[in-house]
Enzyme design. Structure first.
Site, PDB file in Angstrom:
ATOM      1  N   ASP A  37       0.858  -1.186   0.000  1.00 30.56           N
ATOM      2  CA  ASP A  37       0.000   0.000   0.000  1.00 30.56           C
ATOM      3  C   ASP A  37       0.893   1.234   0.000  1.00 30.56           C
ATOM      4  OD1 ASP A  37      -3.265   0.229   0.882  1.00 30.56           O
ATOM      5  OD2 ASP A  37      -2.070   2.070   1.004  1.00 30.56           O
ATOM      6  N   ASP A  60       4.199   1.823  -4.410  1.00 30.25           N
ATOM      7  CA  ASP A  60       3.468   2.648  -5.372  1.00 30.25           C
ATOM      8  C   ASP A  60       3.235   1.811  -6.617  1.00 30.25           C
ATOM      9  OD1 ASP A  60       2.511   4.462  -7.192  1.00 30.25           O
ATOM     10  OD2 ASP A  60       4.233   5.824  -7.086  1.00 30.25           O
ATOM     11  N   VAL A  61       1.984   1.388  -6.851  1.00 31.78           N
ATOM     12  CA  VAL A  61       1.724   0.485  -7.971  1.00 31.78           C
ATOM     13  C   VAL A  61       1.863   1.171  -9.330  1.00 31.78           C
ATOM     14  CG1 VAL A  61       0.240  -1.049  -6.617  1.00 31.78           C
ATOM     15  CG2 VAL A  61      -0.787   0.850  -7.923  1.00 31.78           C
ATOM     16  N   SER A 138     -15.347  -4.652 -10.995  1.00 34.84           N
ATOM     17  CA  SER A 138     -16.452  -3.892 -10.406  1.00 34.84           C
ATOM     18  C   SER A 138     -17.698  -4.144 -11.242  1.00 34.84           C
ATOM     19  CB  SER A 138     -16.105  -2.397 -10.450  1.00 34.84           C
ATOM     20  OG  SER A 138     -17.230  -1.582 -10.217  1.00 34.84           O
ATOM     21  N   TYR A 151     -13.039   5.149 -15.026  1.00 36.18           N
ATOM     22  CA  TYR A 151     -13.229   4.015 -14.120  1.00 36.18           C
ATOM     23  C   TYR A 151     -13.870   2.840 -14.868  1.00 36.18           C
ATOM     24  CZ  TYR A 151     -14.265   1.616  -9.708  1.00 36.18           C
ATOM     25  OH  TYR A 151     -14.320   0.701  -8.679  1.00 36.18           O
ATOM     26  N   LYS A 155     -11.897  -0.874 -15.482  1.00 38.56           N
ATOM     27  CA  LYS A 155     -12.486  -2.106 -14.957  1.00 38.56           C
ATOM     28  C   LYS A 155     -12.799  -3.093 -16.084  1.00 38.56           C
ATOM     29  CE  LYS A 155     -12.181  -1.181 -10.608  1.00 38.56           C
ATOM     30  NZ  LYS A 155     -11.173  -1.910  -9.798  1.00 38.56           N
TER      31      LYS A 155
END
Length: 256
Positions: A37, A60-61, A138, A151, A155
């Site tokens: 995280d 940090d992704v 989602s 978004y 997804k």
């Protein structure tokens, strides 16, 4: 640790669905979890809550260097990895006509880029253990939502990425699936409601079960998909949405 200890890494693991998944995973005493995280304080609090079979790595992704370093750390400290849950994500509702390139790029980098980077970095470890990946999509991967073009796009993209690696890595003994939560009672969603960006009274009216999910209700299926009971399942997207994406809301209810 014993040879039977199973290790899980979770991106975005310090809160919400990620933290609930870690807690569910650790119900088995022969398991450990590594939370990845960006927030050091949240990581410290989460690890304290979970106990001594959990640890955190600030990650940090959106950075290949940060993600690769985290999995190098996991390989050195844990020696192996049996599962990966890609849960890191954000939402920035904005009218598409007003969206900046930075708005668009940020969600692409966190969701799609982060899922790819963590999966790529975990691949050598998961190949050795015949491990599994679960990616978070989602209801937005099945339907369109206004002011959430970026978004919706990421997804949908994660579903496509999941199917691709499921086929490509099947011969390496790695399974990859995704879960699509509906609306979940998380700190993030409570915050955006407080900011006036979401009206949960209206949301509940669109959910057939008329309530939000508890994070634990998403965590249970995730952990199941990681386990041996789901050993013949790969490339699947499991919707966990109280029927939202199959509800015919246009069809009026009538008294029996």
């Amino acid at each position: 640790m014993t040879a039977s200890t199973h290790h899980l890494a979770i991106t975005g693991g310090a809160s919400g669905i990620g933290l609930a998944t870690a807690a569910r995973w650790l119900r088995d005493p022969n398991r450990r979890v590594v939370l990845l995280d960006l927030r050091p304080d949240a990581l410290e609090q989460a690890v304290a809550e979970l106990g001594d079979r959990a640890r955190g790595i600030v990650t940090d992704v959106t950075s290949r260097e940060s993600v690769d370093a985290a999995f190098t750390d996991i390989a050195a400290a844990e020696g192996t990895l049996h599962g990966l849950v890609n849960c890191a994500g954000v939402s920035r509702p904005v009218a598409t006509a007003d969206m900046t390139d930075a708005d668009w790029d940020f969600l692409i980098e966190v969701h799609l880029g982060g899922t790819m980077r963590a999966s790529r970095a975990a691949y050598p470890l998961l190949r050795e253990s015949n491990g599994a990946i679960v990616n978070l999509t989602s209801v937005a991967s099945r339907v369109g939502m206004p002011q959430r073009a970026s978004y919706n796009t990421v997804k949908h993209g994660i579903d496509g990425f999941t199917k691709s690696i499921a086929i490509e890595w099947a011969r390496d003994g790695i399974r990859a699936n995704s879960v699509g939560p509906g609306y979940v009672d998380t700190p993030f969603n409570r915050r955006i409601e407080a900011e006036g960006k979401l009206n949960f009274d209206l949301v509940r009216e669109r959910i057939p079960m008329r309530r939000l999910a508890d994070p634990a209700e998403i965590a249970g299926p995730i952990v199941w998909l990681l386990g041996d009971e789901a050993g013949y399942i790969t490339g699947h997207n499991l919707m966990i949405d109280a029927g939202m994406t199959v509800a015919g809301e246009w069809y009026p209810e009538v008294d029996a």
